[in-house]
Design an enzyme around this catalytic site. Structure first.
Site, short mmCIF file in Angstrom:
data_model
loop_
_atom_site.label_atom_id
_atom_site.label_comp_id
_atom_site.label_asym_id
_atom_site.label_seq_id
_atom_site.Cartn_x
_atom_site.Cartn_y
_atom_site.Cartn_z
N LYS A 147 27.06 35.45 -56.63
CA LYS A 147 28.42 35.89 -56.30
C LYS A 147 29.38 35.62 -57.46
CE LYS A 147 29.17 33.71 -52.29
NZ LYS A 147 29.86 33.38 -51.03
N LYS A 158 30.25 32.63 -58.37
CA LYS A 158 31.08 31.48 -57.97
C LYS A 158 30.36 30.19 -58.33
CE LYS A 158 34.17 32.48 -54.18
NZ LYS A 158 34.57 32.10 -52.82
N1 C2G Z 1 39.52 32.24 -45.90
C1 C2G Z 1 40.69 32.39 -45.16
N2 C2G Z 1 41.86 31.98 -45.69
C2 C2G Z 1 41.91 31.43 -46.93
C3 C2G Z 1 40.72 31.26 -47.68
C4 C2G Z 1 39.52 31.68 -47.14
O1 C2G Z 1 40.66 32.88 -44.02
N3 C2G Z 1 43.12 31.05 -47.44
C5 C2G Z 1 38.25 32.71 -45.30
C6 C2G Z 1 37.61 33.81 -46.13
O2 C2G Z 1 38.19 35.06 -45.82
C7 C2G Z 1 36.15 33.72 -45.66
C8 C2G Z 1 35.97 32.21 -45.39
O3 C2G Z 1 37.31 31.65 -45.29
O4 C2G Z 1 36.00 34.44 -44.44
C9 C2G Z 1 35.22 31.52 -46.50
O5 C2G Z 1 35.89 31.79 -47.72
P1 C2G Z 1 35.05 31.64 -49.08
O6 C2G Z 1 34.39 30.31 -49.11
O7 C2G Z 1 35.92 32.06 -50.21
O8 C2G Z 1 33.90 32.74 -48.85
P2 C2G Z 1 33.46 33.91 -49.84
O9 C2G Z 1 33.22 33.35 -51.19
O10 C2G Z 1 34.42 34.99 -49.66
O11 C2G Z 1 32.00 34.29 -49.27
O12 C2G Z 1 28.64 37.09 -47.50
C10 C2G Z 1 30.00 36.70 -47.42
C11 C2G Z 1 30.37 35.75 -48.52
O13 C2G Z 1 29.46 34.66 -48.55
C12 C2G Z 1 31.78 35.26 -48.33
#
Ligand code: C2G
Length: 129
Positions: A44, A46
């Site tokens: 990803k 990350k």
């Molecule tokens: N999130 C949120 N509000 C934020 C930050 C994050 O609602 N201020 C939500 C994101 O939208 C996501 C979840 O928290 O639904 C996890 O965020 P991340 O760890 O950034 O996940 P991501 O890297 O987007 O991975 O297959 C899907 C991916 O693995 C998602």
């Protein structure tokens, strides 16, 4: 029993993550969270501060979460939905439209992200102090 599944890296667990999981937990009997492995995070683009094991331990400790599974790749969602008899796939609306194809298997829900918080912002703020 109503089951929701969601996925994410959940690095530096913060209130934005908590509010998503809290909202989802109120909509179901069982909330499953797929935590991205370190290898999948690399795919990803990350680099998490905490390892997969550490992030999983933190998510497992969250009272809103019923079960934690590893997220190893993009493709596993379809199998997970079948395997865990999932009713709703949910994720933050930063992903809006990206997972509509799962609608053939279950309801797809994009929830509003919490404003003014992100793992990246935390890292940036800490690096300037
Ligand atoms: N999130 C949120 N509000 C934020 C930050 C994050 O609602 N201020 C939500 C994101 O939208 C996501 C979840 O928290 O639904 C996890 O965020 P991340 O760890 O950034 O996940 P991501 O890297 O987007 O991975 O297959 C899907 C991916 O693995 C998602």
């Amino acid at each position: 029993m109503k089951t929701i599944i969601t996925y994410g890296t959940f690095d530096l667990f913060h209130f934005g993550h908590v509010r998503l999981l809290e909202r989802l937990s109120k909509m179901c009997d069982q909330l499953i969270v797929g935590v991205s492995t370190d290898e999948f995070n690399a795919l990803k683009g990350k680099a998490a501060f905490f390892s997969y094991e550490q992030r999983s331990e933190i998510i497992n400790a969250c009272k809103y979460v019923s079960r934690v599974i590893p997220e190893n790749n993009w493709q596993q969602k379809a199998q997970d939905i079948e395997h865990y008899d999932v009713d709703i796939f949910a994720i933050g609306d930063d992903w809006k439209g990206q997972f509509d194809h799962l609608a053939s298997q279950c309801e797809v829900l994009y929830l509003t992200r919490t404003e003014d918080i992100s793992t990246t912002e935390i890292k940036n703020n800490l690096s300037t102090t």
